[in-house]
Design a protein around this motif. Structure first.
Motif, PDB file in Angstrom:
ATOM      1  N   GLY A  85       0.796  -1.221   0.000  1.00 58.23           N
ATOM      2  CA  GLY A  85       0.000   0.000   0.000  1.00 58.23           C
ATOM      3  C   GLY A  85       0.827   1.268   0.000  1.00 58.23           C
ATOM      4  N   PHE A  86       2.082   1.183   0.439  1.00 52.61           N
ATOM      5  CA  PHE A  86       2.934   2.371   0.437  1.00 52.61           C
ATOM      6  C   PHE A  86       3.064   2.958  -0.961  1.00 52.61           C
ATOM      7  CE2 PHE A  86       5.253   0.767   4.425  1.00 52.61           C
ATOM      8  CZ  PHE A  86       4.626   1.690   5.249  1.00 52.61           C
ATOM      9  N   GLY A  87       3.095   2.085  -1.958  1.00 53.68           N
ATOM     10  CA  GLY A  87       3.303   2.545  -3.326  1.00 53.68           C
ATOM     11  C   GLY A  87       2.213   3.464  -3.829  1.00 53.68           C
ATOM     12  N   GLY A  88       1.026   3.396  -3.224  1.00 48.41           N
ATOM     13  CA  GLY A  88      -0.070   4.247  -3.653  1.00 48.41           C
ATOM     14  C   GLY A  88      -0.028   5.648  -3.080  1.00 48.41           C
ATOM     15  N   ALA A  89       0.983   5.956  -2.281  1.00 51.66           N
ATOM     16  CA  ALA A  89       1.092   7.290  -1.689  1.00 51.66           C
ATOM     17  C   ALA A  89       1.308   8.348  -2.768  1.00 51.66           C
ATOM     18  CB  ALA A  89       2.244   7.326  -0.693  1.00 51.66           C
ATOM     19  N   THR A  90       0.788   9.542  -2.501  1.00 52.46           N
ATOM     20  CA  THR A  90       1.066  10.657  -3.398  1.00 52.46           C
ATOM     21  C   THR A  90       2.509  11.104  -3.218  1.00 52.46           C
ATOM     22  OG1 THR A  90       0.444  12.337  -1.764  1.00 52.46           O
ATOM     23  CG2 THR A  90      -1.327  11.434  -3.159  1.00 52.46           C
ATOM     24  N   THR A  91       2.954  11.990  -4.097  1.00 52.43           N
ATOM     25  CA  THR A  91       4.320  12.505  -3.970  1.00 52.43           C
ATOM     26  C   THR A  91       4.516  13.192  -2.622  1.00 52.43           C
ATOM     27  OG1 THR A  91       4.485  12.807  -6.361  1.00 52.43           O
ATOM     28  CG2 THR A  91       6.046  14.031  -5.000  1.00 52.43           C
ATOM     29  N   GLU A  92       3.542  13.966  -2.186  1.00 48.84           N
ATOM     30  CA  GLU A  92       3.667  14.659  -0.905  1.00 48.84           C
ATOM     31  C   GLU A  92       3.670  13.694   0.261  1.00 48.84           C
ATOM     32  OE1 GLU A  92       4.450  17.802  -0.315  1.00 48.84           O
ATOM     33  OE2 GLU A  92       4.700  17.878  -2.493  1.00 48.84           O
ATOM     34  N   GLN A  93       2.842  12.662   0.207  1.00 46.74           N
ATOM     35  CA  GLN A  93       2.827  11.664   1.273  1.00 46.74           C
ATOM     36  C   GLN A  93       4.134  10.886   1.317  1.00 46.74           C
ATOM     37  OE1 GLN A  93      -0.682   9.600   0.019  1.00 46.74           O
ATOM     38  NE2 GLN A  93      -2.082  11.001   1.074  1.00 46.74           N
ATOM     39  N   ALA A  94       4.660  10.541   0.153  1.00 41.24           N
ATOM     40  CA  ALA A  94       5.946   9.847   0.105  1.00 41.24           C
ATOM     41  C   ALA A  94       7.053  10.740   0.653  1.00 41.24           C
ATOM     42  CB  ALA A  94       6.259   9.428  -1.330  1.00 41.24           C
ATOM     43  N   ARG A  95       7.020  12.032   0.312  1.00 42.47           N
ATOM     44  CA  ARG A  95       8.025  12.967   0.820  1.00 42.47           C
ATOM     45  C   ARG A  95       7.958  13.061   2.350  1.00 42.47           C
ATOM     46  NH1 ARG A  95       7.105  16.770  -2.250  1.00 42.47           N
ATOM     47  NH2 ARG A  95       8.945  16.572  -3.606  1.00 42.47           N
ATOM     48  N   ARG A  96       6.744  13.119   2.874  1.00 46.82           N
ATOM     49  CA  ARG A  96       6.592  13.161   4.328  1.00 46.82           C
ATOM     50  C   ARG A  96       7.216  11.924   4.964  1.00 46.82           C
ATOM     51  NH1 ARG A  96       1.148  11.543   7.581  1.00 46.82           N
ATOM     52  NH2 ARG A  96       2.094  11.513   9.650  1.00 46.82           N
ATOM     53  N   ALA A  97       6.982  10.759   4.355  1.00 49.51           N
ATOM     54  CA  ALA A  97       7.521   9.519   4.902  1.00 49.51           C
ATOM     55  C   ALA A  97       9.042   9.524   4.890  1.00 49.51           C
ATOM     56  CB  ALA A  97       6.990   8.330   4.106  1.00 49.51           C
ATOM     57  N   VAL A  98       9.623   9.857   3.747  1.00 46.08           N
ATOM     58  CA  VAL A  98      11.085   9.827   3.617  1.00 46.08           C
ATOM     59  C   VAL A  98      11.723  10.841   4.564  1.00 46.08           C
ATOM     60  CG1 VAL A  98      13.015  10.290   2.059  1.00 46.08           C
ATOM     61  CG2 VAL A  98      11.066   8.921   1.266  1.00 46.08           C
ATOM     62  N   GLU A  99      11.198  12.053   4.599  1.00 46.07           N
ATOM     63  CA  GLU A  99      11.789  13.079   5.464  1.00 46.07           C
ATOM     64  C   GLU A  99      11.672  12.718   6.934  1.00 46.07           C
ATOM     65  OE1 GLU A  99       9.914  16.721   4.327  1.00 46.07           O
ATOM     66  OE2 GLU A  99      11.143  16.963   2.514  1.00 46.07           O
ATOM     67  N   SER A 100      10.586  12.040   7.310  1.00 43.89           N
ATOM     68  CA  SER A 100      10.422  11.671   8.719  1.00 43.89           C
ATOM     69  C   SER A 100      11.368  10.556   9.142  1.00 43.89           C
ATOM     70  CB  SER A 100       8.974  11.243   8.984  1.00 43.89           C
ATOM     71  OG  SER A 100       8.655  10.041   8.301  1.00 43.89           O
ATOM     72  N   LEU A 101      11.955   9.840   8.165  1.00 45.21           N
ATOM     73  CA  LEU A 101      12.898   8.764   8.471  1.00 45.21           C
ATOM     74  C   LEU A 101      14.339   9.242   8.531  1.00 45.21           C
ATOM     75  CD1 LEU A 101      11.293   6.013   6.208  1.00 45.21           C
ATOM     76  CD2 LEU A 101      11.299   6.043   8.713  1.00 45.21           C
ATOM     77  N   LEU A 102      14.598  10.468   8.109  1.00 44.69           N
ATOM     78  CA  LEU A 102      15.942  11.024   8.190  1.00 44.69           C
ATOM     79  C   LEU A 102      16.316  11.257   9.657  1.00 44.69           C
ATOM     80  CD1 LEU A 102      15.649  13.630   5.284  1.00 44.69           C
ATOM     81  CD2 LEU A 102      16.695  11.354   5.196  1.00 44.69           C
TER      82      LEU A 102
END
Length: 364
Positions: A85-102
């Protein structure tokens, strides 16, 4: 904070269930070598629905993206997050995820499968998620560009580009799904190589974890979905009742020998799409595990569509399904402790006495 986080984003129907079973069945062994699954698969799936803000998320679910992050941040070494289901994220949702893992080093992992196999699999998946459209309607909408959701949510290219653009090229990993006839553990070995799991660490899980339904069975389910009306909406009510008591308990246990797929009348169209997909991925800077040629359809044979089945065949499957559900209900009844019926009778008798007592008071 972990050193690296591998986010496995799908795509759906690319062997994800097998890979996930291997991971979670071996979570203890992986932790001993410094690879962590910070929460269960169900928790990761719940966190995914929160990240994506899907309208069908159950508001009572415990796990949110932020709550899962608290667990992730306490893990040393490497972490694996996985949900198709992660793959269905929008660009903004994916960006939020990646930035929160930094500041962890974030890696994006996606698997790709040839479209000849993907199209019927994805239609079946949609029916098992309560859709009611026919196979021909589904194919027609994809073919005429009226269903962009197929490309956005169910194929590697677009979801990979949305997530992959957020990390360096060396941290983008594309795994091709092996063709039919390949060793059954090849997909796992490819995935394990990406995340750094040495051979021999994990004990093998049965590769067939999510069996497909045959043409009569999926058509019966499609018609049941249409007859449900407002009952058991997607996602949790449907999963709790229909998935559990109809699909898993009965339909998946049938022979399911009548397979279905894209007809040869669409072979040229699918071949052209596959070449376009291969070109896009070849031009995209990333780490490829496997061969892009494996995305080129092979063994394109004609097959029956569920839409073409005779009504008598569907009726036969429906009757056998009812028989299967009767047996399932009988089995569940036999699992009840002997004292339960007695307890229920006592409660009913007590309720009757209370009702009669209240009636006497009102009339008195």
């Amino acid at each position: 904070m972990p050193r690296r986080v591998f986010v496995h984003i799908g795509a759906p129907k690319t062997g994800s269930t097998f890979v996930q079973n291997m991971l979670f069945d071996n979570a203890g062994r992986l932790e001993r070598i410094g690879i962590h699954l910070p929460v269960s698969f169900a928790a990761q799936d719940q966190a995914m629905t929160d990240l994506r803000e899907v309208p069908w998320r159950d508001p009572q679910l415990y796990w949110t993206w932020e709550r899962m992050l608290e667990k992730v941040r306490r893990c040393p070494g490497d972490v694996i997050l996985t949900s198709e289901g992660f793959g269905g994220a929008t660009t903004e949702q994916a960006r939020r995820a990646v930035e929160s893992l930094l500041p962890a080093e974030v890696h994006v992992v996606v698997a790709a499968r040839d479209l000849w196999r993907t199209l019927p699999s994805m239609w079946q998946q949609s029916i098992r998620a309560r859709s009611t459209w026919s196979f021909e309607e589904f194919l027609g909408r994809v073919e005429t560009g009226r269903y962009e959701g197929f490309w956005e949510h169910y194929t590697a290219n677009r979801m990979f580009f949305r997530w992959g653009d957020l990390v360096p090229a060396a941290q983008r990993h594309l795994i091709t799904v092996p063709p039919p006839g390949a060793p059954h553990d090849l997909l796992w070995r490819r995935f394990a190589g990406v995340v750094g799991i040495p051979d021999g660490v994990c004990e093998e899980t049965a590769p067939v974890a999510n069996p497909s339904l045959g043409a009569p069975e999926i058509e019966v389910l499609r018609r049941v979905n249409g007859a449900l009306g407002e009952l058991y909406p997607h996602r949790m009510p449907y999963q709790r009742v229909v998935q559990h008591h109809l699909i898993k308990a009965v339909l998946q246990k049938r022979d399911n020998h009548v397979r279905f797929g894209v007809g040869l009348n669409r072979a040229e169209w699918v071949t052209e799409l596959a070449e376009q997909q291969i070109k896009e991925l070849r031009d995209y800077p990333c780490h490829i595990v496997g061969e892009l040629d494996e995305l080129r359809p092979t063994a394109m044979t004609d097959s029956r569509s569920p839409d073409e089945l005779p009504e008598r065949e569907i009726l036969g499957a429906a009757i056998e399904t009812i028989v299967g559900m009767i047996r399932h209900a009988d089995h569940l009844q036999q699992q009840l402790p002997e004292e339960v019926p007695g307890v229920l009778t006592k409660l009913q008798n007590r309720a009757g006495r209370v009702k009669r007592g209240l009636k006497r008071r009102v009339m008195g």
